[in-house]
Design an enzyme around this catalytic site. Structure first.
Site, PDB file in Angstrom:
ATOM      1  N   HIS A   1       1.510  75.881  64.023  1.00  0.00           N
ATOM      2  CA  HIS A   1       0.344  75.057  63.695  1.00  0.00           C
ATOM      3  C   HIS A   1      -0.683  74.954  64.830  1.00  0.00           C
ATOM      4  O   HIS A   1      -1.736  74.351  64.644  1.00  0.00           O
ATOM      5  CB  HIS A   1       0.785  73.638  63.337  1.00  0.00           C
ATOM      6  CG  HIS A   1       1.271  72.857  64.534  1.00  0.00           C
ATOM      7  ND1 HIS A   1       2.539  72.991  65.048  1.00  0.00           N
ATOM      8  CD2 HIS A   1       0.642  71.955  65.319  1.00  0.00           C
ATOM      9  CE1 HIS A   1       2.671  72.203  66.091  1.00  0.00           C
ATOM     10  NE2 HIS A   1       1.536  71.561  66.289  1.00  0.00           N
TER      11      HIS A   1
ATOM     12  N   GLU B   1      -4.669  68.880  73.361  1.00  0.00           N
ATOM     13  CA  GLU B   1      -3.573  68.068  73.880  1.00  0.00           C
ATOM     14  C   GLU B   1      -3.507  68.015  75.405  1.00  0.00           C
ATOM     15  O   GLU B   1      -3.171  66.981  75.993  1.00  0.00           O
ATOM     16  CB  GLU B   1      -2.237  68.575  73.322  1.00  0.00           C
ATOM     17  CG  GLU B   1      -2.034  68.288  71.851  1.00  0.00           C
ATOM     18  CD  GLU B   1      -2.623  69.338  70.931  1.00  0.00           C
ATOM     19  OE1 GLU B   1      -2.453  69.216  69.709  1.00  0.00           O
ATOM     20  OE2 GLU B   1      -3.266  70.297  71.435  1.00  0.00           O
TER      21      GLU B   1
ATOM     22  N   ASP C   1       0.433  63.334  73.992  1.00  0.00           N
ATOM     23  CA  ASP C   1      -0.803  64.091  74.213  1.00  0.00           C
ATOM     24  C   ASP C   1      -1.778  64.043  73.046  1.00  0.00           C
ATOM     25  O   ASP C   1      -2.602  64.935  72.884  1.00  0.00           O
ATOM     26  CB  ASP C   1      -0.459  65.552  74.519  1.00  0.00           C
ATOM     27  CG  ASP C   1       0.331  66.219  73.388  1.00  0.00           C
ATOM     28  OD1 ASP C   1       0.444  65.631  72.297  1.00  0.00           O
ATOM     29  OD2 ASP C   1       0.838  67.335  73.605  1.00  0.00           O
TER      30      ASP C   1
ATOM     31  N   ARG D   1      -3.679  75.016  67.349  1.00  0.00           N
ATOM     32  CA  ARG D   1      -5.080  75.381  67.206  1.00  0.00           C
ATOM     33  C   ARG D   1      -5.424  76.638  67.995  1.00  0.00           C
ATOM     34  O   ARG D   1      -6.225  77.457  67.542  1.00  0.00           O
ATOM     35  CB  ARG D   1      -5.983  74.227  67.688  1.00  0.00           C
ATOM     36  CG  ARG D   1      -5.992  73.011  66.786  1.00  0.00           C
ATOM     37  CD  ARG D   1      -6.759  71.870  67.456  1.00  0.00           C
ATOM     38  NE  ARG D   1      -6.687  70.638  66.686  1.00  0.00           N
ATOM     39  CZ  ARG D   1      -7.664  70.172  65.910  1.00  0.00           C
ATOM     40  NH1 ARG D   1      -8.785  70.856  65.809  1.00  0.00           N
ATOM     41  NH2 ARG D   1      -7.530  69.043  65.255  1.00  0.00           N
TER      42      ARG D   1
ATOM     43  N   HIS E   1       2.324  73.898  57.472  1.00  0.00           N
ATOM     44  CA  HIS E   1       1.458  72.804  57.903  1.00  0.00           C
ATOM     45  C   HIS E   1       0.286  72.666  56.939  1.00  0.00           C
ATOM     46  O   HIS E   1      -0.187  73.647  56.358  1.00  0.00           O
ATOM     47  CB  HIS E   1       0.963  73.079  59.322  1.00  0.00           C
ATOM     48  CG  HIS E   1       0.413  71.883  60.028  1.00  0.00           C
ATOM     49  ND1 HIS E   1      -0.874  71.427  59.826  1.00  0.00           N
ATOM     50  CD2 HIS E   1       0.967  71.046  60.937  1.00  0.00           C
ATOM     51  CE1 HIS E   1      -1.087  70.373  60.588  1.00  0.00           C
ATOM     52  NE2 HIS E   1       0.014  70.114  61.267  1.00  0.00           N
TER      53      HIS E   1
ATOM     54  N   GLU F   1       6.665  60.232  77.882  1.00  0.00           N
ATOM     55  CA  GLU F   1       6.540  61.692  77.944  1.00  0.00           C
ATOM     56  C   GLU F   1       5.367  62.069  78.850  1.00  0.00           C
ATOM     57  O   GLU F   1       4.509  62.867  78.508  1.00  0.00           O
ATOM     58  CB  GLU F   1       6.385  62.308  76.549  1.00  0.00           C
ATOM     59  CG  GLU F   1       6.727  63.797  76.523  1.00  0.00           C
ATOM     60  CD  GLU F   1       6.475  64.443  75.171  1.00  0.00           C
ATOM     61  OE1 GLU F   1       7.462  64.743  74.467  1.00  0.00           O
ATOM     62  OE2 GLU F   1       5.292  64.656  74.826  1.00  0.00           O
TER      63      GLU F   1
END
Length: 369
Positions: free
Chosen positions: A210, A130, A94, A212, A242, A116
């Protein structure tokens, strides 16, 4: 058949590594291209799995926007596609690398395979960006390697032909088992200070955050929950922080003075696998960790409101707790204090496969020659 594998981030590299290794043992003409959407963390994975890319686009720049990165990927991968003229391009998951490489390949009428494939939240903002990257790649791809039957069903609903979808399990489990064997064969791969943390503390909570969509209030809530957990329980919380400033600032400000919380630099892959294998509980917003931890019998609390991996929720190996501080604290304490409750997680089988995903992908590729 000439195959070009292309990836750019550390998670992609981990999940593509076993496929790269396996394909190199076949008669296919295999080339590897990295965009280096991540740089340092990507290189660590490549070194660990002894993968040597044929092309390194080296596109990582500080503070570049998604649009800047996207345009650079299309521009630079076009040169590689023109030179190599592959029969098939394989991308993963993604990321911006996956969606833009797929688009560039489509523009040149080159077939695309998606590893995936089929994960969905159907909320374009969670995870961002993603979810749209994955859907875009799915629309372009000719062949779809779905990790589970649930992911495959998503593709069927989107009018993808069943002939072009293969349920393979997730290659991250292949990578996990390869890594565990490498660590067993060479303990010097693991940092001595990290080993001491786990030898000296029986209740270690490994935390990775991490996403967003959690930036801002969500992150503050998660950090406040971790702070309370560490103050009120006999635990050590290990947080590989991160590199994104939106992560580093609240984590350092809220958690930096708590003696039961250990903030550290991002762990390389073998050290992360060691930590994952030896932690008691995992708190995460990562997608891959939701897949890896169940193979090690580790309960996972997912600090997100939605997940594109509902199979793990249904199987009972992970639990969605969102970013509500009280819920995070409550669920973590139940796992720490209630052995029977803990075992309801740790005894379940992993819905993401048995570590043979790469072999299933290669078997399919051999059939379509």
């Amino acid at each position: 058949m000439k195959i070009l594998l292309c990836f750019g981030t550390r998670p992609e590299a981990i999940k593509m590594a076993p496929l790269c290794v396996a394909l190199k043992k076949t008669n296919f003409d295999v080339k590897i291209c990295i965009t280096a959407q991540h740089r340092k963390m990507l290189d660590q994975v490549l070194d660990f799995f002894e993968i040597h890319p044929d092309y390194d686009l080296d596109l990582m720049k500080e503070n570049q926007t998604l649009n800047q990165l996207s345009s650079k990927i299309i521009f630079e991968i076009d040169k590689v596609l023109t030179k190599e003229t592959p029969d098939l391009v394989i991308v993963h998951g993604d990321t911006t690398t996956s969606s833009m490489v797929a688009l560039a390949s489509f523009h040149k009428s080159i077939k695309v395979a998606h590893v995936e494939a089929g994960l969905r939240t159907y909320n374009k903002n969670a995870p961002f960006p993603e979810e749209i990257n994955r859907q875009l790649t799915g629309k372009i791809a000719d062949y779809h390697f779905a990790p589970t039957s649930w992911a495959a069903e998503n593709l069927y609903k989107e009018n993808i032909s069943k002939d072009n979808v293969v349920v393979t399990g997730n290659t991250v489990i292949d990578a996990l088992f390869l890594a565990l064997q490498k660590i067993k064969d060479n303990e010097s791969l693991i940092n001595e200070d990290l080993q001491k943390i786990f030898l000296n503390n029986k209740n270690v909570i490994l935390t990775t955050i991490h996403r967003r969509e959690n930036f801002g209030a969500g992150f503050e809530n998660i950090c406040n929950a971790l702070n309370t957990l560490a103050l009120n329980n006999d635990v050590k919380i290990v947080i590989p922080v991160h590199l994104n400033p939106n992560v580093q600032e609240p984590v350092t400000r809220i958690l930096g003075k708590n003696k039961n919380i250990l903030l550290m630099e991002p762990l390389n892959y073998p050290n992360f696998v060691y930590a994952l294998n030896n932690a008691k509980i995992i708190i995460t917003d990562s997608g891959g960790v939701q897949e890896e931890a169940p193979s090690l019998g580790k309960p996972v609390l997912v600090v997100r409101d939605t997940t594109e991996r509902p199979e793990a929720v249904e199987a009972g190996t992970v639990k969605l707790v969102g970013t509500d501080s009280e819920k995070i604290i409550s669920e973590a304490q139940k796992l720490l204090l209630n052995k029977e409750y803990y075992n309801t997680f740790s005894s379940k089988s992993n819905p993401y496969g048995d570590g043979n995903s790469s072999e299933k992908i290669i078997d399919f590729l051999k059939r379509i020659i």
